[in-house]
Motif scaffolding. Structure first.
Motif, PDB file in Angstrom:
ATOM      1  N   PHE A  87      -2.229  -5.355  -1.261  1.00 15.26           N
ATOM      2  CA  PHE A  87      -1.846  -6.760  -1.311  1.00 15.26           C
ATOM      3  C   PHE A  87      -1.630  -7.361   0.077  1.00 15.26           C
ATOM      4  CE2 PHE A  87      -0.924  -5.337  -5.559  1.00 15.26           C
ATOM      5  CZ  PHE A  87      -1.225  -6.445  -6.350  1.00 15.26           C
ATOM      6  N   LYS A  88      -1.292  -6.552   1.037  1.00 14.86           N
ATOM      7  CA  LYS A  88      -0.974  -7.072   2.363  1.00 14.86           C
ATOM      8  C   LYS A  88      -2.151  -6.975   3.336  1.00 14.86           C
ATOM      9  CE  LYS A  88       2.629  -6.756   5.954  1.00 14.86           C
ATOM     10  NZ  LYS A  88       3.064  -8.160   5.830  1.00 14.86           N
ATOM     11  N   TYR A  89      -2.910  -5.861   3.238  1.00 18.55           N
ATOM     12  CA  TYR A  89      -3.920  -5.605   4.272  1.00 18.55           C
ATOM     13  C   TYR A  89      -5.373  -5.659   3.770  1.00 18.55           C
ATOM     14  CZ  TYR A  89       0.278  -3.904   6.556  1.00 18.55           C
ATOM     15  OH  TYR A  89       1.543  -3.802   7.094  1.00 18.55           O
ATOM     16  N   ASN A  90      -5.569  -5.798   2.464  1.00 22.93           N
ATOM     17  CA  ASN A  90      -6.912  -5.918   1.879  1.00 22.93           C
ATOM     18  C   ASN A  90      -7.787  -4.686   2.099  1.00 22.93           C
ATOM     19  OD1 ASN A  90      -6.951  -8.427   0.497  1.00 22.93           O
ATOM     20  ND2 ASN A  90      -9.039  -8.773   1.248  1.00 22.93           N
ATOM     21  N   VAL A  91      -7.161  -3.536   2.243  1.00 20.85           N
ATOM     22  CA  VAL A  91      -7.905  -2.285   2.337  1.00 20.85           C
ATOM     23  C   VAL A  91      -7.802  -1.575   0.989  1.00 20.85           C
ATOM     24  CG1 VAL A  91      -7.459  -2.078   4.796  1.00 20.85           C
ATOM     25  CG2 VAL A  91      -5.926  -0.943   3.171  1.00 20.85           C
ATOM     26  N   LEU A  92      -8.741  -0.704   0.697  1.00 20.82           N
ATOM     27  CA  LEU A  92      -8.751   0.024  -0.569  1.00 20.82           C
ATOM     28  C   LEU A  92      -7.953   1.314  -0.432  1.00 20.82           C
ATOM     29  CD1 LEU A  92     -12.389  -0.863  -1.374  1.00 20.82           C
ATOM     30  CD2 LEU A  92     -10.490  -1.255  -2.943  1.00 20.82           C
ATOM     31  N   CYS A  93      -6.957   1.479  -1.291  1.00 19.19           N
ATOM     32  CA  CYS A  93      -6.052   2.617  -1.202  1.00 19.19           C
ATOM     33  C   CYS A  93      -5.432   2.896  -2.564  1.00 19.19           C
ATOM     34  CB  CYS A  93      -4.954   2.334  -0.173  1.00 19.19           C
ATOM     35  SG  CYS A  93      -3.947   0.879  -0.558  1.00 19.19           S
ATOM     36  N   THR A  94      -4.745   4.026  -2.674  1.00 15.21           N
ATOM     37  CA  THR A  94      -4.114   4.389  -3.940  1.00 15.21           C
ATOM     38  C   THR A  94      -2.741   3.743  -4.105  1.00 15.21           C
ATOM     39  OG1 THR A  94      -3.065   6.369  -3.029  1.00 15.21           O
ATOM     40  CG2 THR A  94      -5.290   6.621  -3.931  1.00 15.21           C
ATOM     41  N   TYR A 118      -8.037 -12.099  -1.928  1.00 13.71           N
ATOM     42  CA  TYR A 118      -6.848 -11.754  -1.143  1.00 13.71           C
ATOM     43  C   TYR A 118      -5.617 -11.996  -1.996  1.00 13.71           C
ATOM     44  CZ  TYR A 118      -3.305 -11.646   2.520  1.00 13.71           C
ATOM     45  OH  TYR A 118      -2.195 -11.333   3.271  1.00 13.71           O
ATOM     46  N   GLY A 119      -4.777 -10.968  -2.148  1.00 14.06           N
ATOM     47  CA  GLY A 119      -3.605 -11.075  -3.007  1.00 14.06           C
ATOM     48  C   GLY A 119      -2.331 -11.405  -2.271  1.00 14.06           C
ATOM     49  N   GLY A 120      -2.382 -11.454  -0.931  1.00 20.01           N
ATOM     50  CA  GLY A 120      -1.179 -11.733  -0.152  1.00 20.01           C
ATOM     51  C   GLY A 120      -0.938 -13.216   0.051  1.00 20.01           C
ATOM     52  N   ASP A 121       0.109 -13.539   0.807  1.00 16.36           N
ATOM     53  CA  ASP A 121       0.455 -14.942   1.047  1.00 16.36           C
ATOM     54  C   ASP A 121       0.496 -15.296   2.535  1.00 16.36           C
ATOM     55  OD1 ASP A 121       2.705 -13.589   1.811  1.00 16.36           O
ATOM     56  OD2 ASP A 121       4.005 -14.422   0.260  1.00 16.36           O
ATOM     57  N   ASP A 122       0.023 -14.392   3.386  1.00 13.49           N
ATOM     58  CA  ASP A 122       0.029 -14.648   4.821  1.00 13.49           C
ATOM     59  C   ASP A 122      -1.288 -14.170   5.417  1.00 13.49           C
ATOM     60  OD1 ASP A 122       0.501 -15.038   7.484  1.00 13.49           O
ATOM     61  OD2 ASP A 122       2.356 -13.879   7.580  1.00 13.49           O
ATOM     62  N   THR A 123      -2.171 -15.099   5.744  1.00 19.42           N
ATOM     63  CA  THR A 123      -3.490 -14.725   6.261  1.00 19.42           C
ATOM     64  C   THR A 123      -3.411 -14.086   7.645  1.00 19.42           C
ATOM     65  OG1 THR A 123      -3.833 -16.964   7.129  1.00 19.42           O
ATOM     66  CG2 THR A 123      -4.718 -16.475   4.932  1.00 19.42           C
ATOM     67  N   ASN A 124      -2.264 -14.187   8.300  1.00 19.65           N
ATOM     68  CA  ASN A 124      -2.122 -13.519   9.599  1.00 19.65           C
ATOM     69  C   ASN A 124      -2.269 -12.002   9.455  1.00 19.65           C
ATOM     70  OD1 ASN A 124      -1.705 -15.789  11.284  1.00 19.65           O
ATOM     71  ND2 ASN A 124       0.412 -15.945  10.583  1.00 19.65           N
ATOM     72  N   ASP A 125      -1.901 -11.480   8.277  1.00 21.44           N
ATOM     73  CA  ASP A 125      -2.010 -10.043   8.043  1.00 21.44           C
ATOM     74  C   ASP A 125      -3.458  -9.577   8.007  1.00 21.44           C
ATOM     75  OD1 ASP A 125       0.749  -9.604   7.889  1.00 21.44           O
ATOM     76  OD2 ASP A 125       0.806 -10.131   5.769  1.00 21.44           O
ATOM     77  N   VAL A 126      -4.359 -10.480   7.672  1.00 21.03           N
ATOM     78  CA  VAL A 126      -5.773 -10.096   7.548  1.00 21.03           C
ATOM     79  C   VAL A 126      -6.671 -10.908   8.480  1.00 21.03           C
ATOM     80  CG1 VAL A 126      -5.620  -9.215   5.178  1.00 21.03           C
ATOM     81  CG2 VAL A 126      -5.985 -11.653   5.559  1.00 21.03           C
ATOM     82  N   ARG A 127      -6.072 -11.499   9.511  1.00 15.86           N
ATOM     83  CA  ARG A 127      -6.861 -12.319  10.426  1.00 15.86           C
ATOM     84  C   ARG A 127      -7.985 -11.516  11.072  1.00 15.86           C
ATOM     85  NH1 ARG A 127      -6.372 -17.199  12.644  1.00 15.86           N
ATOM     86  NH2 ARG A 127      -4.362 -17.489  11.615  1.00 15.86           N
ATOM     87  N   TYR A 128      -7.693 -10.255  11.381  1.00 13.75           N
ATOM     88  CA  TYR A 128      -8.732  -9.423  12.001  1.00 13.75           C
ATOM     89  C   TYR A 128      -9.932  -9.233  11.081  1.00 13.75           C
ATOM     90  CZ  TYR A 128      -7.503  -5.321   9.164  1.00 13.75           C
ATOM     91  OH  TYR A 128      -7.291  -4.454   8.136  1.00 13.75           O
ATOM     92  N   LEU A 129      -9.710  -9.310   9.758  1.00 11.84           N
ATOM     93  CA  LEU A 129     -10.811  -9.160   8.818  1.00 11.84           C
ATOM     94  C   LEU A 129     -11.759 -10.356   8.876  1.00 11.84           C
ATOM     95  CD1 LEU A 129      -9.115  -7.635   5.635  1.00 11.84           C
ATOM     96  CD2 LEU A 129     -10.240  -6.483   7.537  1.00 11.84           C
TER      97      LEU A 129
END
Length: 214
Positions: free
Chosen positions: A120-127, A193-204
């Motif tokens: 939810f925060k970083y948009n990476v695939l994980c368990t 994107y499930g989060g609420d702060d695009t700063n967390d995924v700006r690098y994406l």
């Protein structure tokens, strides 16, 4: 796509406000393939996701999805720490489906299967998709994802190729980020994107060569 036609009580209506029957599916699913329609329709019935009334109208099982207010929703939300539900946004879902090339739409099934594993925060695939500490992320690799989607070991390369080639709205959906510590599979935040702060995924956005949402 059927859920975008849903109204109260599990009833389905098409864009012309007519009750949905099997004959309506060609237009709703935007396909001319009778085999595809029959196979999908039969599978949905077999799984108990849909059923027919005596008049031949298609209904969606309300244990699966409903439209309208949910009793004690806020309390249920507090208790549901694993985020086992989601909301369906009609226009977004229709646009996503219709803006995917018909020959690639079967890959949307794989995309939906891996949605619960997108952090939810970083948009990476994980368990552990609710984990906010990057060092604690349990990342998934292509073999893991293929297995989750019902593929065997011999099909991993093909699975990866097909999913990496998937484009929605003309954008790549899946990407890889390689570094010395290993490989990370990432999801385009423009698509999901499930989060609420695009700063967390700006690098994406930089990796996918896009501007972040305002």
């Amino acid at each position: 796509m059927l859920t975008t036609c849903l109204t109260f009580g599990g009833k389905l209506f098409d864009s012309n406000k007519n009750r949905v029957k099997k004959s309506s599916l060609k237009k709703i699913w935007d396909t001319t393939s009778k085999n595809s329609i029959n196979d999908t329709y039969n599978l949905l019935k077999e799984c108990g996701y849909i059923y027919e009334t005596e008049e031949g109208y298609i209904m969606i099982n309300e244990d699966l999805v409903i439209k309208g207010a949910i009793e004690n929703f806020e309390e249920l939300r507090k208790q549901d720490h694993s985020f086992t539900y989601t909301r369906v946004f009609i226009d977004n879902l229709r646009e996503m489906y219709l803006n995917t090339e018909p020959k690639q739409r079967k890959q949307l099934a794989n995309l939906f299967k891996i949605l619960p594993y997108i952090n939810f925060k970083y948009n990476v695939l994980c368990t552990n998709p609710t984990e906010i500490n990057k060092k604690e992320l349990d990342l998934l690799d292509w073999a893991d994802l293929a297995k989750l989607c019902g593929y065997d070991k011999s099909q991993v390369a093909r699975f990866k190729k097909d999913l990496m080639n998937l484009k929605i709205f003309g954008y790549d959906v899946i990407g890889e980020f390689n570094r010395s510590s290993g490989m990370t599979i990432i999801v385009n935040p423009k698509v999901h994107y499930g989060g609420d702060d695009t700063n967390d995924v700006r690098y994406l956005y930089d990796l996918f060569d896009m501007e972040p949402k305002k």
